[in-house]
Design a protein around this motif. Structure first.
Motif, PDB file in Angstrom:
ATOM      1  N   ILE A  23      58.230 -42.999 -29.386  1.00 13.63           N
ATOM      2  CA  ILE A  23      57.768 -42.498 -28.084  1.00 13.63           C
ATOM      3  C   ILE A  23      56.975 -43.575 -27.354  1.00 13.63           C
ATOM      4  O   ILE A  23      57.133 -43.752 -26.139  1.00 13.63           O
ATOM      5  N   ALA A  24      56.153 -44.308 -28.094  1.00  8.54           N
ATOM      6  CA  ALA A  24      55.370 -45.374 -27.458  1.00  8.54           C
ATOM      7  C   ALA A  24      56.297 -46.411 -26.832  1.00  8.54           C
ATOM      8  O   ALA A  24      56.112 -46.820 -25.681  1.00  8.54           O
ATOM      9  N   PHE A  25      57.331 -46.810 -27.593  1.00  4.29           N
ATOM     10  CA  PHE A  25      58.270 -47.804 -27.050  1.00  4.29           C
ATOM     11  C   PHE A  25      59.054 -47.233 -25.884  1.00  4.29           C
ATOM     12  O   PHE A  25      59.345 -47.946 -24.918  1.00  4.29           O
ATOM     13  N   ALA A  26      59.414 -45.938 -25.971  1.00  2.26           N
ATOM     14  CA  ALA A  26      60.166 -45.321 -24.877  1.00  2.26           C
ATOM     15  C   ALA A  26      59.356 -45.370 -23.597  1.00  2.26           C
ATOM     16  O   ALA A  26      59.878 -45.641 -22.517  1.00  2.26           O
ATOM     17  N   ARG A  27      58.042 -45.115 -23.716  1.00  4.27           N
ATOM     18  CA  ARG A  27      57.203 -45.150 -22.529  1.00  4.27           C
ATOM     19  C   ARG A  27      57.123 -46.562 -21.977  1.00  4.27           C
ATOM     20  O   ARG A  27      57.180 -46.788 -20.776  1.00  4.27           O
ATOM     21  N   GLN A  28      57.028 -47.539 -22.899  1.00  3.26           N
ATOM     22  CA  GLN A  28      56.931 -48.916 -22.444  1.00  3.26           C
ATOM     23  C   GLN A  28      58.198 -49.352 -21.722  1.00  3.26           C
ATOM     24  O   GLN A  28      58.152 -50.012 -20.690  1.00  3.26           O
ATOM     25  N   HIS A  29      59.366 -48.969 -22.298  1.00  2.00           N
ATOM     26  CA  HIS A  29      60.631 -49.362 -21.673  1.00  2.00           C
ATOM     27  C   HIS A  29      60.955 -48.496 -20.464  1.00  2.00           C
ATOM     28  O   HIS A  29      61.873 -48.793 -19.714  1.00  2.00           O
ATOM     29  N   GLY A  30      60.243 -47.362 -20.321  1.00  2.00           N
ATOM     30  CA  GLY A  30      60.567 -46.436 -19.241  1.00  2.00           C
ATOM     31  C   GLY A  30      61.934 -45.794 -19.399  1.00  2.00           C
ATOM     32  O   GLY A  30      62.594 -45.463 -18.432  1.00  2.00           O
ATOM     33  N   SER A  31      62.395 -45.642 -20.647  1.00  2.00           N
ATOM     34  CA  SER A  31      63.694 -44.986 -20.876  1.00  2.00           C
ATOM     35  C   SER A  31      63.482 -43.744 -21.725  1.00  2.00           C
ATOM     36  O   SER A  31      62.482 -43.636 -22.443  1.00  2.00           O
ATOM     37  N   VAL A  32      64.418 -42.799 -21.629  1.00  2.00           N
ATOM     38  CA  VAL A  32      64.264 -41.572 -22.408  1.00  2.00           C
ATOM     39  C   VAL A  32      64.911 -41.686 -23.781  1.00  2.00           C
ATOM     40  O   VAL A  32      64.743 -40.795 -24.605  1.00  2.00           O
ATOM     41  N   ASP A  33      65.635 -42.774 -24.025  1.00  2.00           N
ATOM     42  CA  ASP A  33      66.351 -42.912 -25.301  1.00  2.00           C
ATOM     43  C   ASP A  33      65.454 -42.618 -26.499  1.00  2.00           C
ATOM     44  O   ASP A  33      65.798 -41.849 -27.390  1.00  2.00           O
ATOM     45  N   GLY A  34      64.274 -43.222 -26.485  1.00  2.00           N
ATOM     46  CA  GLY A  34      63.366 -43.077 -27.617  1.00  2.00           C
ATOM     47  C   GLY A  34      62.973 -41.633 -27.842  1.00  2.00           C
ATOM     48  O   GLY A  34      62.858 -41.174 -28.975  1.00  2.00           O
ATOM     49  N   GLN A  35      62.761 -40.914 -26.734  1.00  2.00           N
ATOM     50  CA  GLN A  35      62.350 -39.518 -26.870  1.00  2.00           C
ATOM     51  C   GLN A  35      63.493 -38.665 -27.418  1.00  2.00           C
ATOM     52  O   GLN A  35      63.268 -37.735 -28.191  1.00  2.00           O
ATOM     53  N   ILE A  36      64.739 -39.016 -27.002  1.00  2.00           N
ATOM     54  CA  ILE A  36      65.890 -38.260 -27.528  1.00  2.00           C
ATOM     55  C   ILE A  36      66.033 -38.523 -29.022  1.00  2.00           C
ATOM     56  O   ILE A  36      66.292 -37.612 -29.808  1.00  2.00           O
ATOM     57  N   ILE A  37      65.818 -39.797 -29.413  1.00  2.00           N
ATOM     58  CA  ILE A  37      65.915 -40.137 -30.837  1.00  2.00           C
ATOM     59  C   ILE A  37      64.943 -39.283 -31.644  1.00  2.00           C
ATOM     60  O   ILE A  37      65.268 -38.801 -32.728  1.00  2.00           O
ATOM     61  N   VAL A  38      63.743 -39.046 -31.086  1.00  2.00           N
ATOM     62  CA  VAL A  38      62.745 -38.253 -31.808  1.00  2.00           C
ATOM     63  C   VAL A  38      63.277 -36.864 -32.135  1.00  2.00           C
ATOM     64  O   VAL A  38      63.043 -36.343 -33.233  1.00  2.00           O
ATOM     65  N   PHE A  39      64.048 -36.275 -31.201  1.00  2.00           N
ATOM     66  CA  PHE A  39      64.610 -34.952 -31.497  1.00  2.00           C
ATOM     67  C   PHE A  39      65.568 -35.012 -32.684  1.00  2.00           C
ATOM     68  O   PHE A  39      65.563 -34.138 -33.541  1.00  2.00           O
ATOM     69  N   PHE A  40      66.375 -36.078 -32.720  1.00  2.00           N
ATOM     70  CA  PHE A  40      67.286 -36.245 -33.858  1.00  2.00           C
ATOM     71  C   PHE A  40      66.488 -36.378 -35.156  1.00  2.00           C
ATOM     72  O   PHE A  40      66.812 -35.758 -36.160  1.00  2.00           O
ATOM     73  N   VAL A  41      65.429 -37.187 -35.090  1.00  2.00           N
ATOM     74  CA  VAL A  41      64.636 -37.417 -36.301  1.00  2.00           C
ATOM     75  C   VAL A  41      64.003 -36.112 -36.772  1.00  2.00           C
ATOM     76  O   VAL A  41      63.967 -35.814 -37.974  1.00  2.00           O
ATOM     77  N   MET A  42      63.516 -35.308 -35.811  1.00  2.00           N
ATOM     78  CA  MET A  42      62.897 -34.039 -36.194  1.00  2.00           C
ATOM     79  C   MET A  42      63.909 -33.126 -36.879  1.00  2.00           C
ATOM     80  O   MET A  42      63.599 -32.468 -37.882  1.00  2.00           O
ATOM     81  N   THR A  43      65.142 -33.100 -36.334  1.00  2.00           N
ATOM     82  CA  THR A  43      66.177 -32.264 -36.942  1.00  2.00           C
ATOM     83  C   THR A  43      66.465 -32.723 -38.362  1.00  2.00           C
ATOM     84  O   THR A  43      66.536 -31.914 -39.298  1.00  2.00           O
ATOM     85  N   VAL A  44      66.633 -34.036 -38.509  1.00  2.00           N
ATOM     86  CA  VAL A  44      66.925 -34.583 -39.843  1.00  2.00           C
ATOM     87  C   VAL A  44      65.783 -34.277 -40.801  1.00  2.00           C
ATOM     88  O   VAL A  44      65.992 -33.868 -41.939  1.00  2.00           O
ATOM     89  N   ALA A  45      64.531 -34.425 -40.305  1.00  2.00           N
ATOM     90  CA  ALA A  45      63.375 -34.177 -41.169  1.00  2.00           C
ATOM     91  C   ALA A  45      63.351 -32.722 -41.619  1.00  2.00           C
ATOM     92  O   ALA A  45      63.016 -32.426 -42.770  1.00  2.00           O
ATOM     93  N   ALA A  46      63.737 -31.811 -40.711  1.00  2.00           N
ATOM     94  CA  ALA A  46      63.748 -30.392 -41.081  1.00  2.00           C
ATOM     95  C   ALA A  46      64.772 -30.141 -42.180  1.00  2.00           C
ATOM     96  O   ALA A  46      64.496 -29.463 -43.179  1.00  2.00           O
ATOM     97  N   ALA A  47      65.988 -30.726 -42.014  1.00  2.00           N
ATOM     98  CA  ALA A  47      67.024 -30.538 -43.028  1.00  2.00           C
ATOM     99  C   ALA A  47      66.572 -31.112 -44.358  1.00  2.00           C
ATOM    100  O   ALA A  47      66.763 -30.502 -45.426  1.00  2.00           O
ATOM    101  N   GLU A  48      65.923 -32.275 -44.277  1.00  2.00           N
ATOM    102  CA  GLU A  48      65.473 -32.932 -45.501  1.00  2.00           C
ATOM    103  C   GLU A  48      64.405 -32.100 -46.195  1.00  2.00           C
ATOM    104  O   GLU A  48      64.420 -31.939 -47.415  1.00  2.00           O
ATOM    105  N   ALA A  49      63.482 -31.536 -45.392  1.00  2.00           N
ATOM    106  CA  ALA A  49      62.415 -30.725 -45.981  1.00  2.00           C
ATOM    107  C   ALA A  49      63.003 -29.502 -46.672  1.00  2.00           C
ATOM    108  O   ALA A  49      62.556 -29.110 -47.753  1.00  2.00           O
ATOM    109  N   ALA A  50      64.042 -28.901 -46.046  1.00  2.00           N
ATOM    110  CA  ALA A  50      64.655 -27.709 -46.644  1.00  2.00           C
ATOM    111  C   ALA A  50      65.218 -28.045 -48.013  1.00  2.00           C
ATOM    112  O   ALA A  50      64.960 -27.352 -49.006  1.00  2.00           O
ATOM    113  N   VAL A  51      65.995 -29.133 -48.083  1.00  2.00           N
ATOM    114  CA  VAL A  51      66.594 -29.517 -49.362  1.00  2.00           C
ATOM    115  C   VAL A  51      65.515 -29.908 -50.362  1.00  2.00           C
ATOM    116  O   VAL A  51      65.548 -29.510 -51.531  1.00  2.00           O
ATOM    117  N   GLY A  52      64.501 -30.647 -49.881  1.00  2.00           N
ATOM    118  CA  GLY A  52      63.431 -31.095 -50.780  1.00  2.00           C
ATOM    119  C   GLY A  52      62.698 -29.924 -51.391  1.00  2.00           C
ATOM    120  O   GLY A  52      62.457 -29.893 -52.603  1.00  2.00           O
TER     121      GLY A  52
END
Lengths: 100, 479
Positions: free
Chosen positions: A47-76
């Motif tokens: 998110i910090a880099f996304a703000r610096q670059h002024g692009s939303v890419d970084g913020q979208i990536i965070v949503f992917f990471v959150m989804t993956v983390a949720a799946a990982e937590a479930a299996v863990g």
């Protein structure tokens, strides 16, 4: 405005805390939480880099990471429950059937 | 933005649809009814192979992030072979161990989708997503025998270090994104080509973190600690699957990221990978000699094979890149067949995977002992097997690129590794005291898979040229 470096330092500290937690804590649930802290430190970096670059890419990536983390937590957690059924313990030192 | 076609994702789509069909068939079957879910999976995998063959030489790109260049398609076809062999070997195992059939095959297929995605991704984020799709499915597969405390423990250790390494990998992606402002590999490559090391120390951080993430996945020393435990505790066929498929996919992504996007900085990472390759080859071989459990021994052998693949990556000349692809195929078929033998000889309550269990196998199961011998010779790199050709090309690439030290260490460790492979062979043929274990009858499907892989091992060992040419053609299009 808070400069980029401050965000990066906070996230690096968070990442280090998570890493130490994985190595030092002796409870399986706490170890899982430490991994979540590491992933969230990475999210902060994105998110910090996304703000610096002024692009939303970084913020979208965070949503992917959150989804993956949720799946990982479930299996863990499912694996932790399976372990607890066999040993009635959450201490990683109790699991010694396979040599490290 | 949607001018791109769906072409490049078709192989993945075939397998994903097959996996969904398997889940559906299992969910909606009536009690007591058995579904041919393994067959469904094979149909999907064959679909993926056919569509890959049709996409050959077309360099299709979907959504800008999935590329079906020949490199990706070669790895995809390798993964299809791994998948088909795994399903064939598992069919008797699933029945014998009473594993949940639908879950097992669906997880195998989903993890293959993740592997294919890793092999064909042109974007760091997509590589990460593919890595997680693959890993999460394989964590569950490792612990699929919930009644076995060893399998559950293996699953936890694998999960813990896998998730831990994913965080490092992701942190590396974050820094790369911060530097280049994009996660697309081609744009990162273009950005890095214009940079120099003294400009930006952050590049080194990003590079290091990505390297750690990949090194965990390909179980390179010093990030190999989970491998022997996970490989020993998991059911034999799952070990076979993850030691081949996971490694192939991780190596494909590793090669693509480091040989395309981070190519401008090869002067920085090549020495590090050189040391990792040396440590991996030596540790895998030396510790492998001391093992008494066959699965654990093969786990260390697979670590050593990862080291040989890294040699190809360091050499990174045309021969080296083609050799990586050829070696991945050779290693995948051989290792899967070796684990297939272990899986077929196990029973529900006894894994029969200790070395002493194999004493006198020649007398009780001559056919299996013969087939296992071919696998072990191929793993050791002796002619006329495919393992020999693979190693030959890897080491000649290292010599060609001027890495004489690497080639010498590689050859020396292979010689030592032949010792522990031959130890098993000697036990099978020449042991005076046959083991007391009773082996189960071997199913026809498992035997067919085994014979098929042996035919591939010998055929590619004697006539490797067509496949070598394909591998050379595959790397010509991208790097």
């Amino acid at each position: 405005m808070i400069p980029l470096g401050h965000y990066l330092i906070v996230s690096a500290i968070l990442f280090a805390i998570g890493t130490c937690g994985v190595f030092l804590r002796r409870n399986l649930i706490t170890i899982l939480l430490s991994i979540e802290i590491m992933l969230n430190a990475v999210n902060l970096t994105f998110i910090a880099f996304a703000r610096q670059h002024g692009s939303v890419d970084g913020q979208i990536i965070v949503f992917f990471v959150m989804t993956v983390a949720a799946a990982e937590a479930a299996v863990g957690l499912a694996i932790v429950i399976g372990l607890f059924r066999h040993r009635e313990s959450l201490n990683p030192d109790a699991f010694t059937l396979l040599k490290w | 933005m949607f001018h791109s076609s769906f072409d490049a994702v078709v192989p993945m789509l075939c397998v994903a649809l097959a996996a969904l069909a398997v889940m559906g068939a299992e969910a909606f079957r009536s009690r007591g009814e058995t579904m041919p879910v393994g067959g469904l999976g094979i149909v999907g995998l064959i679909g993926a192979a056919v569509s890959s063959a049709l996409l050959w030489n077309r360099n299709a790109i979907s959504f800008g992030v999935i590329v079906a260049d020949n490199f990706a398609l070669f790895v995809t076809i390798t993964l299809v072979i791994v998948g088909i062999l795994t399903i064939m070997f598992s069919s008797p195992v699933v029945k014998r161990d009473g594993l949940p059939k639908g879950d097992f095959y669906a997880l195998i297929l989903f993890s293959i989708v993740g592997m294919m995605m890793m092999a064909s991704a042109n974007d760091l984020l997509v590589i990460f997503i593919g890595l997680e799709i693959m890993s999460i499915a394989v964590y569950v597969l490792t612990g699929i025998r919930r009644d076995d405390p060893r399998a559950t423990e293996a699953a936890f250790k694998y999960f813990l270090l896998g998730a831990f390494s994913s965080a490092f990998f992701l942190y590396g992606i974050a820094f790369t994104y911060g530097l280049a402002g994009t996660t697309r590999l081609d744009r990162i490559g273009a950005f890095l080509a214009a940079q120099s090391m003294s400009d930006n120390r952050l590049i080194l951080v990003a590079l290091g973190l990505l390297l750690v993430g990949f090194a965990f996945k390909i179980s390179a020393v010093p990030f190999h600690m989970w491998t022997p435990d996970a490989y020993e505790g998991a059911p034999a066929i799952v070990t076979g699957f993850m030691s081949t498929g996971v490694k192939a996919a991780a190596f494909a992504a590793f090669a693509r990221v480091f040989l395309s996007a981070f190519e401008p900085f090869s002067g920085e990472w090549a020495p590090i990978v050189w040391w990792i390759a040396v440590a991996t080859m030596i540790l895998g071989t030396v510790v492998g000699v001391a093992q008494s459990n066959l699965k654990r021994m093969l786990a260390y052998s697979s670590i050593a094979h990862g080291g040989y693949l890294l040699v190809g990556l360091v050499a990174a000349n045309q021969v080296g890149k083609a050799a990586i692809l050829f070696y991945l195929l050779a290693y995948a078929v051989t290792n899967l067949a070796a684990f297939g033998v272990i899986a077929l000889l196990g029973t529900k309550n006894a894994a029969n995977d200790e070395l002493r269990d194999y004493a006198g196998l020649w007398h009780s199961r001559p056919a299996l002992a013969g087939l296992m011998t071919v696998c072990l010779l191929s793993l050791g790199g002796l002619p006329p097997t495919v393992g020999f050709i693979g190693k030959w090309y890897i080491f000649s690439a290292a010599v060609g690129a001027g890495y004489y030290g690497l080639a010498i260490i590689g050859v020396l460790t292979s010689v030592i590794s032949v010792f522990f492979y031959l130890r098993v062979v000697v036990m099978m043929y020449m042991s005076d005291q046959p083991a007391t274990v009773v082996f189960p009858p071997v199913s026809t499907v498992g035997m067919a898979a085994l014979v098929a892989s042996i035919v591939v091992i010998l055929a590619l060992g004697i006539l490797p040229t067509p496949v070598l040419n394909l591998a050379a053609e595959s790397i010509a299009t991208i790097f």
